[in-house]
Design a protein around this motif. Structure first.
Motif, short mmCIF file in Angstrom:
data_model
loop_
_atom_site.label_atom_id
_atom_site.label_comp_id
_atom_site.label_asym_id
_atom_site.label_seq_id
_atom_site.Cartn_x
_atom_site.Cartn_y
_atom_site.Cartn_z
N ASP A 38 0.82 -1.22 0.00
CA ASP A 38 0.00 0.00 0.00
C ASP A 38 0.86 1.27 0.00
O ASP A 38 0.57 2.21 -0.73
CB ASP A 38 -0.93 0.02 1.22
N LEU A 39 1.89 1.28 0.83
CA LEU A 39 2.70 2.49 0.93
C LEU A 39 3.54 2.73 -0.32
O LEU A 39 3.75 3.88 -0.73
CB LEU A 39 3.58 2.46 2.19
N VAL A 40 4.01 1.66 -0.95
CA VAL A 40 4.75 1.83 -2.22
C VAL A 40 3.78 2.35 -3.28
O VAL A 40 4.12 3.28 -4.03
CB VAL A 40 5.42 0.52 -2.65
N ASN A 41 2.59 1.78 -3.34
CA ASN A 41 1.59 2.27 -4.30
C ASN A 41 1.24 3.73 -4.02
O ASN A 41 1.12 4.53 -4.95
CB ASN A 41 0.34 1.40 -4.27
N ASP A 42 1.07 4.07 -2.74
CA ASP A 42 0.79 5.47 -2.37
C ASP A 42 1.92 6.39 -2.81
O ASP A 42 1.68 7.53 -3.26
CB ASP A 42 0.59 5.61 -0.86
N SER A 43 3.14 5.91 -2.68
CA SER A 43 4.30 6.72 -3.08
C SER A 43 4.28 6.98 -4.58
O SER A 43 4.50 8.12 -5.03
CB SER A 43 5.60 6.02 -2.70
N PHE A 44 4.01 5.94 -5.35
CA PHE A 44 3.94 6.13 -6.80
C PHE A 44 2.76 7.03 -7.18
O PHE A 44 2.87 7.86 -8.08
CB PHE A 44 3.85 4.78 -7.54
N GLU A 45 1.65 6.88 -6.47
CA GLU A 45 0.50 7.74 -6.74
C GLU A 45 0.84 9.20 -6.45
O GLU A 45 0.50 10.10 -7.22
CB GLU A 45 -0.69 7.30 -5.90
N GLU A 46 1.54 9.43 -5.35
CA GLU A 46 1.94 10.80 -4.99
C GLU A 46 2.89 11.37 -6.04
O GLU A 46 2.76 12.53 -6.44
CB GLU A 46 2.61 10.80 -3.63
N LEU A 64 12.78 8.22 -4.87
CA LEU A 64 11.78 7.18 -4.66
C LEU A 64 11.98 6.49 -3.30
O LEU A 64 11.03 6.30 -2.54
CB LEU A 64 11.85 6.14 -5.78
N TYR A 65 13.22 6.14 -2.99
CA TYR A 65 13.50 5.47 -1.71
C TYR A 65 13.18 6.39 -0.53
O TYR A 65 12.61 5.94 0.48
CB TYR A 65 14.96 5.00 -1.64
N ASN A 66 13.52 7.66 -0.65
CA ASN A 66 13.20 8.61 0.43
C ASN A 66 11.69 8.77 0.61
O ASN A 66 11.19 8.84 1.74
CB ASN A 66 13.84 9.97 0.17
N THR A 67 10.97 8.80 -0.49
CA THR A 67 9.51 8.93 -0.41
C THR A 67 8.91 7.72 0.29
O THR A 67 8.08 7.86 1.21
CB THR A 67 8.92 9.08 -1.83
N ARG A 69 10.48 5.56 2.29
CA ARG A 69 10.95 5.54 3.69
C ARG A 69 10.13 6.51 4.54
O ARG A 69 9.68 6.17 5.64
CB ARG A 69 12.43 5.89 3.76
N ASN A 70 9.93 7.71 4.05
CA ASN A 70 9.16 8.70 4.81
C ASN A 70 7.72 8.26 5.03
O ASN A 70 7.16 8.45 6.12
CB ASN A 70 9.20 10.06 4.11
N LYS A 71 7.12 7.65 4.03
CA LYS A 71 5.75 7.14 4.19
C LYS A 71 5.72 6.03 5.24
O LYS A 71 4.78 5.96 6.05
CB LYS A 71 5.19 6.66 2.86
N CYS A 72 6.73 5.17 5.24
CA CYS A 72 6.80 4.10 6.24
C CYS A 72 6.96 4.67 7.64
O CYS A 72 6.28 4.23 8.58
CB CYS A 72 7.96 3.15 5.93
N ILE A 73 7.83 5.63 7.79
CA ILE A 73 8.05 6.25 9.10
C ILE A 73 6.78 6.93 9.59
O ILE A 73 6.39 6.79 10.75
CB ILE A 73 9.24 7.23 9.04
N ASN A 74 6.11 7.65 8.70
CA ASN A 74 4.85 8.30 9.09
C ASN A 74 3.80 7.28 9.50
O ASN A 74 3.05 7.48 10.45
CB ASN A 74 4.32 9.18 7.96
N TYR A 75 3.75 6.17 8.75
CA TYR A 75 2.80 5.11 9.10
C TYR A 75 3.11 4.54 10.48
O TYR A 75 2.21 4.36 11.30
CB TYR A 75 2.85 4.00 8.04
#
Length: 177
Positions: A38-46, A64-67, A69-75
Motif C-alpha cells: 500500500d505504501l509503495v503504491n501510495d508513493s507512486f501515486e503521490e 523514490l526510496y526517500n519517499t 521511507r518517509n511514508k513508512c516512518i509516518n505510518y
C-alpha cells in the motif's frame, strides 16, 4: 537547473524498474506485506500526482526510496499514536471496572457490617469507618479498651466468614488511609 517532467511512459518505466525493490525496502521497515504494498503504491501515486512540480534533475532512485521511507516512518508513527490511545482507553476502562468492583465490594461489606450485633457494629464503625483509635472508641462508648478489642476481633471473625477475605483486607487497608 532545468526541470525534467515525468511523462506517462517514464512513469511506467519507473514503476516497472523500481516497484519490487521499493516494496522490499518498505517491507524491511514495516514487516507487513500488505502495508508495504500500500505504501509503495501510495508513493507512486503521490509522484504521479505531483509529476509536474517535481524536480527530478537529481537521482530519481534516491527520491523514490526517500519517499517510501518517509511514508513508512509516518505510518509507524501513526500506529504508535494509535497504540498509545488504545492502551490508554483500555487502562481507563479497566480502572473504571476496578472502581465499580470496589463500589460493589464496599456495598457488600457495609451490608455485612449492618448485620453485626449492635455494640459490635458501633465499635467496628468507630474503629474502621471513623478511624478512631481503640482508646478513643473506648472513651466515646464508655467501655474498656479490652472490650473494644474483643468486639473488633469478633466482628472481623464474623466478617471473614461472610465475606471474601481479599475484599475485606482491601477494605481495611483503604479505610486506614
Amino acid at each position: 537547473m532545468a526541470r525534467s517532467l515525468i511523462t506517462q511512459p517514464i512513469f511506467e518505466e519507473l514503476f516497472k524498474e523500481h516497484y519490487r525493490s521499493l516494496y522490499y525496502h518498505a517491507y524491511s521497515i514495516l514487516n507487513d506485506t500488505e502495508q508495504a504494498r500500500d505504501l509503495v503504491n501510495d508513493s507512486f501515486e503521490e509522484i504521479w500526482n505531483r509529476r509536474n512540480k517535481l524536480d527530478i534533475s537529481y537521482s530519481l532512485k534516491s527520491f523514490l526510496y526517500n519517499t517510501v521511507r518517509n511514508k513508512c516512518i509516518n505510518y509507524l508513527r501513526k500506529q504508535e499514536v494509535e497504540k498509545k490511545y488504545i492502551n490508554r482507553k483500555k487502562h481507563d476502562i479497566h480502572e473504571e471496572e476496578e472502581y465499580k468492583d470496589y463500589d460493589s465490594a464496599l456495598l457488600e461489606i457495609m451490608k455485612a457490617v449492618e448485620q453485626l450485633p449492635n455494640q459490635s457494629r458501633n465499635v467496628f464503625k468507630k474503629c474502621f469507618i471513623e478511624n478512631l483509635s481503640y482508646k478513643e472508641a473506648a472513651d466515646e462508648l464508655n467501655v474498656s479498651v479490652n472490650t473494644i478489642k474483643t468486639h473488633v476481633t469478633n466482628s472481623l471473625k464474623r466478617l471473614r466468614r461472610e465475606l471474601n477475605r481479599e475484599m475485606l483486607m482491601l477494605f481495611l487497608i483503604f479505610q486506614k488511609k
